[in-house]
Design a protein around this motif. Structure first.
Motif, PDB file in Angstrom:
ATOM      1  N   VAL A  71       0.847  -1.187   0.000  1.00 30.09           N
ATOM      2  CA  VAL A  71       0.000   0.000   0.000  1.00 30.09           C
ATOM      3  C   VAL A  71       0.881   1.233   0.000  1.00 30.09           C
ATOM      4  N   SER A  72       0.294   2.337  -0.430  1.00 29.31           N
ATOM      5  CA  SER A  72       1.027   3.595  -0.483  1.00 29.31           C
ATOM      6  C   SER A  72       0.189   4.696   0.158  1.00 29.31           C
ATOM      7  N   PHE A  73       0.734   5.277   1.214  1.00 28.26           N
ATOM      8  CA  PHE A  73       0.111   6.425   1.870  1.00 28.26           C
ATOM      9  C   PHE A  73       0.615   7.665   1.139  1.00 28.26           C
ATOM     10  N   ASP A  74      -0.292   8.342   0.432  1.00 28.53           N
ATOM     11  CA  ASP A  74       0.123   9.435  -0.441  1.00 28.53           C
ATOM     12  C   ASP A  74      -0.533  10.774  -0.144  1.00 28.53           C
ATOM     13  N   PHE A  75      -1.511  10.814   0.760  1.00 27.30           N
ATOM     14  CA  PHE A  75      -2.195  12.074   1.031  1.00 27.30           C
ATOM     15  C   PHE A  75      -2.719  12.086   2.465  1.00 27.30           C
ATOM     16  N   VAL A  76      -3.137  13.265   2.889  1.00 24.78           N
ATOM     17  CA  VAL A  76      -3.675  13.468   4.231  1.00 24.78           C
ATOM     18  C   VAL A  76      -5.144  13.833   4.087  1.00 24.78           C
ATOM     19  N   GLY A  77      -5.966  13.326   4.984  1.00 25.30           N
ATOM     20  CA  GLY A  77      -7.377  13.657   4.961  1.00 25.30           C
ATOM     21  C   GLY A  77      -7.912  13.872   6.356  1.00 25.30           C
ATOM     22  N   GLN A  78      -9.163  14.326   6.414  1.00 28.01           N
ATOM     23  CA  GLN A  78      -9.801  14.478   7.715  1.00 28.01           C
ATOM     24  C   GLN A  78     -11.273  14.114   7.580  1.00 28.01           C
ATOM     25  N   PHE A  79     -11.788  13.471   8.617  1.00 29.36           N
ATOM     26  CA  PHE A  79     -13.201  13.153   8.711  1.00 29.36           C
ATOM     27  C   PHE A  79     -13.857  14.150   9.654  1.00 29.36           C
ATOM     28  N   VAL A  80     -15.169  14.285   9.549  1.00 26.86           N
ATOM     29  CA  VAL A  80     -15.931  15.126  10.469  1.00 26.86           C
ATOM     30  C   VAL A  80     -15.612  14.684  11.894  1.00 26.86           C
ATOM     31  N   GLY A  81     -15.452  15.632  12.766  1.00 28.41           N
ATOM     32  CA  GLY A  81     -15.107  15.331  14.153  1.00 28.41           C
ATOM     33  C   GLY A  81     -13.629  15.524  14.435  1.00 28.41           C
ATOM     34  N   ARG A  82     -12.910  16.129  13.478  1.00 30.67           N
ATOM     35  CA  ARG A  82     -11.492  16.461  13.638  1.00 30.67           C
ATOM     36  C   ARG A  82     -10.586  15.231  13.637  1.00 30.67           C
ATOM     37  N   VAL A  83     -10.967  14.194  12.882  1.00 36.50           N
ATOM     38  CA  VAL A  83     -10.149  12.989  12.748  1.00 36.50           C
ATOM     39  C   VAL A  83      -9.182  13.191  11.580  1.00 36.50           C
ATOM     40  N   LEU A  84      -7.888  13.059  11.868  1.00 37.94           N
ATOM     41  CA  LEU A  84      -6.832  13.258  10.878  1.00 37.94           C
ATOM     42  C   LEU A  84      -6.240  11.908  10.502  1.00 37.94           C
ATOM     43  N   TRP A  85      -6.003  11.706   9.204  1.00 38.25           N
ATOM     44  CA  TRP A  85      -5.517  10.399   8.752  1.00 38.25           C
ATOM     45  C   TRP A  85      -4.633  10.513   7.524  1.00 38.25           C
ATOM     46  N   LEU A  86      -3.844   9.452   7.306  1.00 37.74           N
ATOM     47  CA  LEU A  86      -3.053   9.314   6.093  1.00 37.74           C
ATOM     48  C   LEU A  86      -3.842   8.434   5.136  1.00 37.74           C
ATOM     49  N   GLY A  87      -4.018   8.895   3.901  1.00 41.65           N
ATOM     50  CA  GLY A  87      -4.828   8.170   2.936  1.00 41.65           C
ATOM     51  C   GLY A  87      -4.017   7.225   2.068  1.00 41.65           C
ATOM     52  N   VAL A  88      -4.630   6.090   1.768  1.00 43.66           N
ATOM     53  CA  VAL A  88      -4.019   5.065   0.929  1.00 43.66           C
ATOM     54  C   VAL A  88      -4.536   5.221  -0.502  1.00 43.66           C
ATOM     55  N   THR A  89      -3.640   5.203  -1.452  1.00 40.61           N
ATOM     56  CA  THR A  89      -4.031   5.220  -2.858  1.00 40.61           C
ATOM     57  C   THR A  89      -4.599   3.850  -3.216  1.00 40.61           C
TER      58      THR A  89
END
Length: 169
Positions: A71-89
């Motif tokens: 897998v490749s983590f290539d971007f950053v995202g956030q969900f409602v509720g201030r959840v921060l994550w690294l996104g997988v392509t």
């Protein structure tokens, strides 16, 4: 998330994400690592309020859940509720694997949340569950400094930290 079917990451990736967690904590941004010591960097294939580890093991018997997937983590995202994550392509292999796991879980009677089902799932590695709004932009910038991250899945487990469950598959 209370219970999840987690994919575990290789040692180097795990170290790198833990280093990111510590960097955020040092800047006053709460990370998943500081929530409690039970969390490990992972990618969740399924989640629900409760997941029976025995039912999951039976449904996935003989299937190498995640092992060897890249897998490749290539971007950053956030969900409602201030959840921060690294996104997988997304890749065809990852999508096919996810669908096969869910087909087996459904056949085994294992219920999961709708937003983890094929066609709705957003593969990610959670970095923080509650980033204060004033520091979201610096938190995102810090995460971007660590990307891209290439990872190999080395194993899987059913984890429910509230109930002290961490059952390897």
């Amino acid at each position: 998330m209370v219970a999840a079917l987690e994919l575990h990451l290789d040692v180097d990736t795990t170290r790198r994400i833990r280093t990111l967690w510590r960097a955020l904590d040092a800047e006053g941004i709460p990370s998943l690592g500081s929530l409690h010591q039970k969390h490990r960097p992972h990618l969740s294939l399924a989640a629900a309020h409760r997941i029976d580890p025995e039912a999951v093991a039976a449904a996935l018997a003989g299937f190498p859940v995640g092992r060897g997937l890249s897998v490749s983590f290539d971007f950053v995202g956030q969900f409602v509720g201030r959840v921060l994550w690294l996104g997988v392509t997304m890749t065809p292999e990852l999508l096919d694997h996810h669908r096969e796991v869910h087909d087996r879980l459904a056949a085994g009677g294992v219920e999961i949340w709708e937003h983890y089902r094929p066609g709705r799932w957003v593969p990610h590695c959670t970095i923080s569950l509650r980033v204060p709004n004033p520091v979201m932009a610096p938190a995102i910038r810090r995460c971007l400094e660590y990307l891209p991250i290439r990872a190999t899945i080395t194993g899987a487990a059913v984890a429910d930290h509230v109930n002290d469950i961490d059952q390897p598959l």
